[in-house]
Design a protein around this motif. Sequence first.
Motif, PDB file in Angstrom:
ATOM      1  N   VAL A 137       0.841  -1.192   0.000  1.00 39.39           N
ATOM      2  CA  VAL A 137       0.000   0.000   0.000  1.00 39.39           C
ATOM      3  C   VAL A 137       0.878   1.244   0.000  1.00 39.39           C
ATOM      4  O   VAL A 137       1.855   1.330   0.761  1.00 39.39           O
ATOM      5  CB  VAL A 137      -0.926   0.020   1.227  1.00 39.39           C
ATOM      6  N   ARG A 138       0.528   2.198  -0.860  1.00 40.91           N
ATOM      7  CA  ARG A 138       1.210   3.495  -0.887  1.00 40.91           C
ATOM      8  C   ARG A 138       0.302   4.524  -0.221  1.00 40.91           C
ATOM      9  O   ARG A 138      -0.833   4.738  -0.677  1.00 40.91           O
ATOM     10  CB  ARG A 138       1.525   3.906  -2.318  1.00 40.91           C
ATOM     11  N   PRO A 139       0.747   5.154   0.857  1.00 42.53           N
ATOM     12  CA  PRO A 139      -0.106   6.116   1.551  1.00 42.53           C
ATOM     13  C   PRO A 139      -0.604   7.206   0.609  1.00 42.53           C
ATOM     14  O   PRO A 139       0.147   7.746  -0.201  1.00 42.53           O
ATOM     15  CB  PRO A 139       0.814   6.695   2.630  1.00 42.53           C
ATOM     16  N   ALA A 140      -1.891   7.526   0.713  1.00 40.04           N
ATOM     17  CA  ALA A 140      -2.489   8.569  -0.119  1.00 40.04           C
ATOM     18  C   ALA A 140      -3.810   8.977   0.506  1.00 40.04           C
ATOM     19  O   ALA A 140      -4.545   8.138   1.030  1.00 40.04           O
ATOM     20  CB  ALA A 140      -2.713   8.076  -1.548  1.00 40.04           C
ATOM     21  N   ILE A 153     -13.863   2.539   7.203  1.00 40.93           N
ATOM     22  CA  ILE A 153     -15.317   2.467   7.141  1.00 40.93           C
ATOM     23  C   ILE A 153     -15.916   3.449   8.145  1.00 40.93           C
ATOM     24  O   ILE A 153     -15.591   3.399   9.334  1.00 40.93           O
ATOM     25  CB  ILE A 153     -15.800   1.034   7.459  1.00 40.93           C
ATOM     26  N   PRO A 154     -16.791   4.333   7.697  1.00 37.55           N
ATOM     27  CA  PRO A 154     -17.387   5.310   8.606  1.00 37.55           C
ATOM     28  C   PRO A 154     -18.113   4.647   9.782  1.00 37.55           C
ATOM     29  O   PRO A 154     -18.864   3.686   9.598  1.00 37.55           O
ATOM     30  CB  PRO A 154     -18.377   6.072   7.723  1.00 37.55           C
ATOM     31  N   GLY A 155     -17.843   5.149  10.981  1.00 38.48           N
ATOM     32  CA  GLY A 155     -18.537   4.683  12.168  1.00 38.48           C
ATOM     33  C   GLY A 155     -18.040   3.381  12.734  1.00 38.48           C
ATOM     34  O   GLY A 155     -18.482   2.954  13.806  1.00 38.48           O
ATOM     35  N   GLU A 156     -17.118   2.695  12.033  1.00 35.62           N
ATOM     36  CA  GLU A 156     -16.658   1.393  12.502  1.00 35.62           C
ATOM     37  C   GLU A 156     -15.209   1.402  12.987  1.00 35.62           C
ATOM     38  O   GLU A 156     -14.809   0.541  13.761  1.00 35.62           O
ATOM     39  CB  GLU A 156     -16.808   0.337  11.397  1.00 35.62           C
ATOM     40  N   GLY A 157     -14.415   2.362  12.514  1.00 33.53           N
ATOM     41  CA  GLY A 157     -13.014   2.411  12.897  1.00 33.53           C
ATOM     42  C   GLY A 157     -12.195   1.270  12.349  1.00 33.53           C
ATOM     43  O   GLY A 157     -11.122   0.958  12.854  1.00 33.53           O
ATOM     44  N   THR A 160     -10.893  -1.316   5.122  1.00 34.37           N
ATOM     45  CA  THR A 160     -11.215  -2.349   4.144  1.00 34.37           C
ATOM     46  C   THR A 160     -10.485  -2.047   2.844  1.00 34.37           C
ATOM     47  O   THR A 160     -10.119  -0.904   2.568  1.00 34.37           O
ATOM     48  CB  THR A 160     -12.734  -2.420   3.902  1.00 34.37           C
ATOM     49  N   LEU A 161     -10.271  -3.096   2.052  1.00 31.66           N
ATOM     50  CA  LEU A 161      -9.640  -2.977   0.737  1.00 31.66           C
ATOM     51  C   LEU A 161     -10.715  -3.126  -0.323  1.00 31.66           C
ATOM     52  O   LEU A 161     -11.303  -4.205  -0.470  1.00 31.66           O
ATOM     53  CB  LEU A 161      -8.570  -4.060   0.572  1.00 31.66           C
ATOM     54  N   LYS A 162     -10.975  -2.051  -1.050  1.00 31.51           N
ATOM     55  CA  LYS A 162     -12.048  -2.074  -2.042  1.00 31.51           C
ATOM     56  C   LYS A 162     -11.689  -1.171  -3.219  1.00 31.51           C
ATOM     57  O   LYS A 162     -10.852  -0.262  -3.113  1.00 31.51           O
ATOM     58  CB  LYS A 162     -13.370  -1.590  -1.429  1.00 31.51           C
ATOM     59  N   ARG A 163     -12.387  -1.403  -4.342  1.00 25.79           N
ATOM     60  CA  ARG A 163     -12.264  -0.502  -5.482  1.00 25.79           C
ATOM     61  C   ARG A 163     -13.188   0.690  -5.233  1.00 25.79           C
ATOM     62  O   ARG A 163     -14.356   0.506  -4.880  1.00 25.79           O
ATOM     63  CB  ARG A 163     -12.633  -1.233  -6.779  1.00 25.79           C
ATOM     64  N   LEU A 164     -12.661   1.890  -5.415  1.00 24.48           N
ATOM     65  CA  LEU A 164     -13.384   3.099  -5.002  1.00 24.48           C
ATOM     66  C   LEU A 164     -13.858   3.905  -6.209  1.00 24.48           C
ATOM     67  O   LEU A 164     -13.110   4.108  -7.169  1.00 24.48           O
ATOM     68  CB  LEU A 164     -12.474   3.950  -4.115  1.00 24.48           C
ATOM     69  N   VAL A 191     -12.559   8.040   4.703  1.00 23.39           N
ATOM     70  CA  VAL A 191     -11.157   8.411   4.840  1.00 23.39           C
ATOM     71  C   VAL A 191     -10.302   7.411   4.071  1.00 23.39           C
ATOM     72  O   VAL A 191     -10.267   6.218   4.404  1.00 23.39           O
ATOM     73  CB  VAL A 191     -10.714   8.457   6.312  1.00 23.39           C
ATOM     74  N   VAL A 192      -9.641   7.876   3.030  1.00 25.83           N
ATOM     75  CA  VAL A 192      -8.743   7.035   2.246  1.00 25.83           C
ATOM     76  C   VAL A 192      -7.365   7.042   2.903  1.00 25.83           C
ATOM     77  O   VAL A 192      -6.820   8.112   3.204  1.00 25.83           O
ATOM     78  CB  VAL A 192      -8.647   7.523   0.792  1.00 25.83           C
ATOM     79  N   GLN A 193      -6.811   5.857   3.124  1.00 28.04           N
ATOM     80  CA  GLN A 193      -5.490   5.762   3.748  1.00 28.04           C
ATOM     81  C   GLN A 193      -4.379   5.451   2.747  1.00 28.04           C
ATOM     82  O   GLN A 193      -3.209   5.667   3.039  1.00 28.04           O
ATOM     83  CB  GLN A 193      -5.503   4.694   4.835  1.00 28.04           C
ATOM     84  N   GLY A 194      -4.733   4.903   1.590  1.00 27.77           N
ATOM     85  CA  GLY A 194      -3.709   4.580   0.606  1.00 27.77           C
ATOM     86  C   GLY A 194      -4.293   3.791  -0.544  1.00 27.77           C
ATOM     87  O   GLY A 194      -5.478   3.462  -0.559  1.00 27.77           O
ATOM     88  N   ARG A 195      -3.446   3.505  -1.531  1.00 28.94           N
ATOM     89  CA  ARG A 195      -3.879   2.704  -2.675  1.00 28.94           C
ATOM     90  C   ARG A 195      -2.976   1.484  -2.821  1.00 28.94           C
ATOM     91  O   ARG A 195      -1.787   1.527  -2.505  1.00 28.94           O
ATOM     92  CB  ARG A 195      -3.869   3.520  -3.965  1.00 28.94           C
TER      93      ARG A 195
END
Length: 212
Positions: A137-140, A153-157, A160-164, A191-195
């Motif tokens: 994963v590259r931070p982004a 994931i909002p509200g869950e903390g 997940t790895l998904k296509r956005l 909140v995106v953490q990386g790709r």
Amino acid sequence: MPPRLTALRLQLLRTLARLTREGGHPPSAEDLARASGLSAATISFHLRALRELGYVTKQGRFGGLQLSEKAQLAVGAGIPIYGQIAAGPPILADQSPDHVTPSLDALLGVREGDFLLEVRGDSMTGIGVMPGDYVVVRPAAEVLDGEVAVVLIPGEGTATLKRLYRFGDEIVLMSENSDHPRMTFPADQVVVQGRMIARLGVAVPRVSKGRS
């Protein structure tokens, strides 16, 4: 008499490989002298011979010492690349390596700050990401539409790895497995953490669907 690869020079190549691996960048002649316990003059003499033999090259503005593919084969550094393998009509598999990759970092194009995540779950099996694999994963903070992203994931903390995909004020997260439904959230809550930039398939061998 032309230079040759002596036992000491082979050991210097092994030391260079170790310093490169530990430091993450090509070491200098001074680094090699310190690690080997030899004088600068002795190191200079042997490096000149190793360059003439095609085992060592200089890289970058600071003159870091880099092992050639020939040297990597000699010291067993890197991973041998044995030609190509067919995924269509068969081709002959070579029995001797064409060349080597200096490291998995170099092969995967890893940069400083990139990190690994172990995959749990089967939501991305459609692109070959299996449970137990690792993804690089590259931070982004943002990704392009359709890229595979690590998303909180909002509200869950939880992440997940998904296509956005973005649709107006919404973010849609798509799995690569029809058993998993899409997820839709307000864009300002995602909140995106990386790709994902690469995958390491280290999980146990699997059987394709439809085969017993």
